[in-house]
Scaffold this motif. Structure first.
Motif, short mmCIF file in Angstrom:
data_model
loop_
_atom_site.label_atom_id
_atom_site.label_comp_id
_atom_site.label_asym_id
_atom_site.label_seq_id
_atom_site.Cartn_x
_atom_site.Cartn_y
_atom_site.Cartn_z
N PHE A 364 0.85 -1.30 0.02
CA PHE A 364 -0.10 -0.08 -0.05
C PHE A 364 0.87 1.21 0.14
CE2 PHE A 364 -3.43 -2.71 1.87
CZ PHE A 364 -4.27 -2.66 0.89
N LEU A 365 1.95 1.37 0.76
CA LEU A 365 2.89 2.37 0.71
C LEU A 365 3.67 2.73 -0.56
CD1 LEU A 365 4.87 1.81 4.26
CD2 LEU A 365 3.29 3.87 3.58
N SER A 366 3.72 1.49 -1.19
CA SER A 366 4.24 1.58 -2.63
C SER A 366 3.29 2.15 -3.55
CB SER A 366 5.14 0.23 -3.07
OG SER A 366 6.05 -0.31 -2.14
N VAL A 368 0.62 4.20 -2.92
CA VAL A 368 0.47 5.47 -2.69
C VAL A 368 1.57 6.50 -2.99
CG1 VAL A 368 0.19 7.14 -0.73
CG2 VAL A 368 -1.33 5.10 -0.79
N ASP A 369 2.83 5.87 -2.96
CA ASP A 369 4.01 6.62 -3.60
C ASP A 369 3.85 6.85 -5.03
OD1 ASP A 369 5.09 6.80 -1.18
OD2 ASP A 369 6.62 5.36 -1.51
N LEU A 370 3.44 5.86 -5.76
CA LEU A 370 3.15 5.84 -7.27
C LEU A 370 1.92 6.75 -7.80
CD1 LEU A 370 3.81 2.11 -8.65
CD2 LEU A 370 5.07 4.27 -9.06
N GLU A 371 0.93 6.46 -6.82
CA GLU A 371 -0.67 7.16 -7.28
C GLU A 371 -1.17 7.84 -5.78
OE1 GLU A 371 -3.33 5.07 -9.56
OE2 GLU A 371 -1.89 4.51 -10.90
N PRO A 372 -0.73 8.90 -5.51
CA PRO A 372 -1.34 9.37 -4.07
C PRO A 372 -2.69 9.57 -4.17
CG PRO A 372 0.65 10.70 -4.92
CD PRO A 372 0.21 9.86 -6.11
N GLU A 373 -3.31 9.79 -5.21
CA GLU A 373 -4.87 9.69 -5.49
C GLU A 373 -5.74 8.52 -5.61
OE1 GLU A 373 -6.03 12.84 -4.74
OE2 GLU A 373 -4.01 13.50 -4.62
N ASN A 374 -4.80 7.50 -5.31
CA ASN A 374 -5.24 5.99 -5.69
C ASN A 374 -6.28 5.90 -4.04
OD1 ASN A 374 -5.90 3.10 -5.29
ND2 ASN A 374 -4.52 3.04 -7.05
N GLN A 375 -7.53 5.77 -4.22
CA GLN A 375 -8.36 5.79 -3.11
C GLN A 375 -8.48 4.41 -2.42
OE1 GLN A 375 -9.97 8.90 -2.11
NE2 GLN A 375 -8.46 9.35 -3.50
N SER A 376 -8.39 3.35 -3.27
CA SER A 376 -8.45 1.98 -2.76
C SER A 376 -7.03 1.72 -2.00
CB SER A 376 -8.50 1.11 -3.90
OG SER A 376 -8.46 -0.43 -3.44
N ARG A 378 -5.12 4.30 -0.61
CA ARG A 378 -5.24 4.86 0.85
C ARG A 378 -6.27 4.45 1.65
NH1 ARG A 378 -1.73 9.06 1.51
NH2 ARG A 378 -2.17 9.67 -0.50
N ASN A 379 -7.29 3.60 1.21
CA ASN A 379 -8.02 3.05 2.46
C ASN A 379 -7.29 1.69 2.82
OD1 ASN A 379 -10.71 2.26 3.36
ND2 ASN A 379 -11.08 0.86 1.77
N ALA A 410 -16.22 3.04 3.71
CA ALA A 410 -15.46 2.16 4.54
C ALA A 410 -14.29 3.03 5.11
CB ALA A 410 -14.64 1.40 3.66
N ALA A 411 -14.00 4.10 4.70
CA ALA A 411 -13.12 4.98 5.54
C ALA A 411 -13.70 5.58 6.56
CB ALA A 411 -12.47 6.21 4.56
#
Length: 504
Positions: A364-366, A368-376, A378-379, A410-411
């Motif tokens: 998940f960290l990887s 988010v690093d690639l796509e900060p707006e990826n909601q799944s 981030r969740n 879910a968030a």
């Protein structure tokens, strides 16, 4: 100089070695059939966890009881049970039951020991484990039922503690007759937040009416009036601590009485009124102090549980922190960009579902690093932090999720669950209630219940933590009306009804 007899010394050393072997030797695993236990008494000890997270030993002294004994040791968190069985005690069978892994020492070779725990071999198929530390609970009823199936015996004594270090089994301590009385135990200070609030409002409303009467009779600056104002302020402070609204204005009393110049009757004598109000103030202070002590004890148990959970997950938390620091390093692996964020998210959720928290966090960290707006992603990162007990970090990640995305519900549930774990019950209630009501408004109550809405479960669980049993019953019944086979919700309804019955 004293001479040593070598054969004697050798014999003594051999005896010590044999004694050490007998202490550490695995108990013989066998559950005797019920007909061989028919003459026995069933003595049960139950805990949630050992008294100290740094020392998991629990000591049990078994004394003669006059009859053969089946000894049951149960607990949610694992314990090392240290038995001291008196020579005259006739122990025929030992059963150890629980969720986490337990161990036992001091079992004579002749006594078979049956281990019924979920761990260490948690293969998701074993469902015969059980444990209980309270008698009048679902776990307590399940424990009695399971032991009846296993041994054919009714429980003779039951000693249950949330956390404990030592027990004595003598056939007297924990006599179940004390649990079978029709009358509940003597009432303690009001535990239900609603009950306490109701009592405070009733007392406060009466005090405000009395304040109007006394202020007009003695004047605003009179000591009697000042004492009553102090009592009302005390009540408002407690209502504020409970998260409730302060007292409203007192209803105005119609003034039908004519001014009187007669001598003040005894019941309105200022000195007696002041004494009565001071007594009322003292009683209120004591009740509120007892309520604060009770809340502090509940908070302490919650903190101890969180501490134990973090200790159990120590290696995962440390490894996850290492991974987090590695990913915060500016020197990123060159091949990282070659893995699409969508693939990393899929890997993260797969790891999360199999409780591979370290892998989930890395993925998940990887992502988010690639796509900060990826909601799944981030969740997933938020829920991974929930599993690691990093609730503040979880809330931070959940709050970054766009309200217009499908994962926002879910968030919100994650925020509520994190607030619940942090003991911020009022905030958790608000978030989970809003989430549940919004989902019901969007998809309908029937569908929300049948989809097993997590926020709905969290809402009922939080009401139970808050000891608001009426709301817990109301929301669990609404859910079960549409999804009657949900075991978790049925358990929570039963817990709310049992607790409510005890208070009544």
């Amino acid at each position: 100089m004293r001479r040593f007899n070598l054969p004697t010394v050798a014999s003594a050393l051999l005896g010590i070695l044999l004694m050490q072997v007998s202490v550490s030797k695995q108990a013989r695993a066998e559950l005797l059939p019920a007909d061989k236990l028919a003459s026995c008494q069933l003595h049960v000890i139950g805990i949630y966890s050992p008294e100290s997270s740094a020392d998991d030993r629990v000591f049990v002294d078994v004394q003669p009881t006059g009859k053969p004994v089946v000894l049951v040791l149960s607990g949610y968190y694992g314990a090392q049970w240290n038995l001291n069985i008196a020579p005259e005690a006739d122990v025929r069978q030992i059963i150890i039951a629980g969720y986490f892994e337990h161990s036992v020492r001091g079992v004579p070779d002749r006594v078979p020991t049956e281990m019924i725990t979920y761990y260490p071999n948690a293969d998701k198929t074993r469902k015969d484990f059980f444990w209980a530390y309270s008698w009048h609970t679902k776990n307590g009823r399940d424990l009695k039922s399971r032991l009846k199936e296993l041994t054919g015996l009714e429980v003779t004594t039951f000693q249950g503690e949330y956390a404990a270090k030592r027990f004595v089994v003598d056939g007297i301590n924990g006599d179940v007759a004390q649990f079978l009385t029709a009358e509940p135990p003597p009432s303690a200070p009001a535990r239900n937040t609603n009950s306490l609030e109701k009592k405070l409002r009733e007392t406060g409303s009466a005090a405000k009416l009395k304040l109007q009467e006394l202020a007009s009779q003695f004047g605003q600056g009179h000591p009697t009036v000042k004492q009553l104002e102090e009592n009302i302020e005390l009540i408002n402070n407690q209502l504020k601590r409970l998260g409730a609204a302060p007292l409203g204005p007192a209803a105005k009393q119609p003034s039908t009485a004519k001014p009187s110049t007669a001598k003040t009757p005894p019941e309105t004598d200022p000195n007696k009124v002041i004494e009565a109000l001071v007594r009322q103030s003292f009683q209120l202070q004591m009740e509120l102090q007892l309520a604060r002590v009770e809340k502090a004890e509940a908070d302490l148990q919650r903190v101890k549980l969180q501490l134990q959970q973090r200790l159990d997950s120590a290696e995962e938390i440390i490894a996850a922190r290492v991974q987090e620091l590695i990913h915060s390093d500016v020197a990123k692996p060159e091949t990282k960009e070659q893995v699409p964020a969508s693939v990393l998210v899929d890997e993260g959720w797969k790891a999360w579902r199999t409780h591979d928290t370290r892998k989930a966090l890395t993925s998940f960290l990887s992502a988010v690093d690639l796509e900060p707006e990826n909601q799944s992603a981030r969740n997933g990162l938020g829920w991974t932090y929930v599993h690691l007990g990093e609730y503040e970090k979880a809330i931070t990640e959940f709050k970054k999720i766009d309200p217009d995305t499908p994962v926002h519900g879910a968030a919100l549930n994650g925020i509520g669950q994190s607030l619940l774990a942090l003991g911020k019950l009022d905030e958790a209630i608000q978030v989970l209630l809003d989430t549940t009501e919004q989902t019901i408004a969007k998809v309908g109550e029937v569908r929300a219940a049948k989809m097993g809405l997590a926020a709905w479960h969290g809402l009922v669980r939080t009401y139970l933590q808050q000891q608001n049993y009426e709301q817990a019953k109301q929301w669990s019944r609404r859910y079960l009306k549409h999804n009657p086979n949900d075991k978790g919700m049925k358990d929570m309804l039963e817990q709310a009804e049992s607790a409510s019955d005890v208070e009544d």
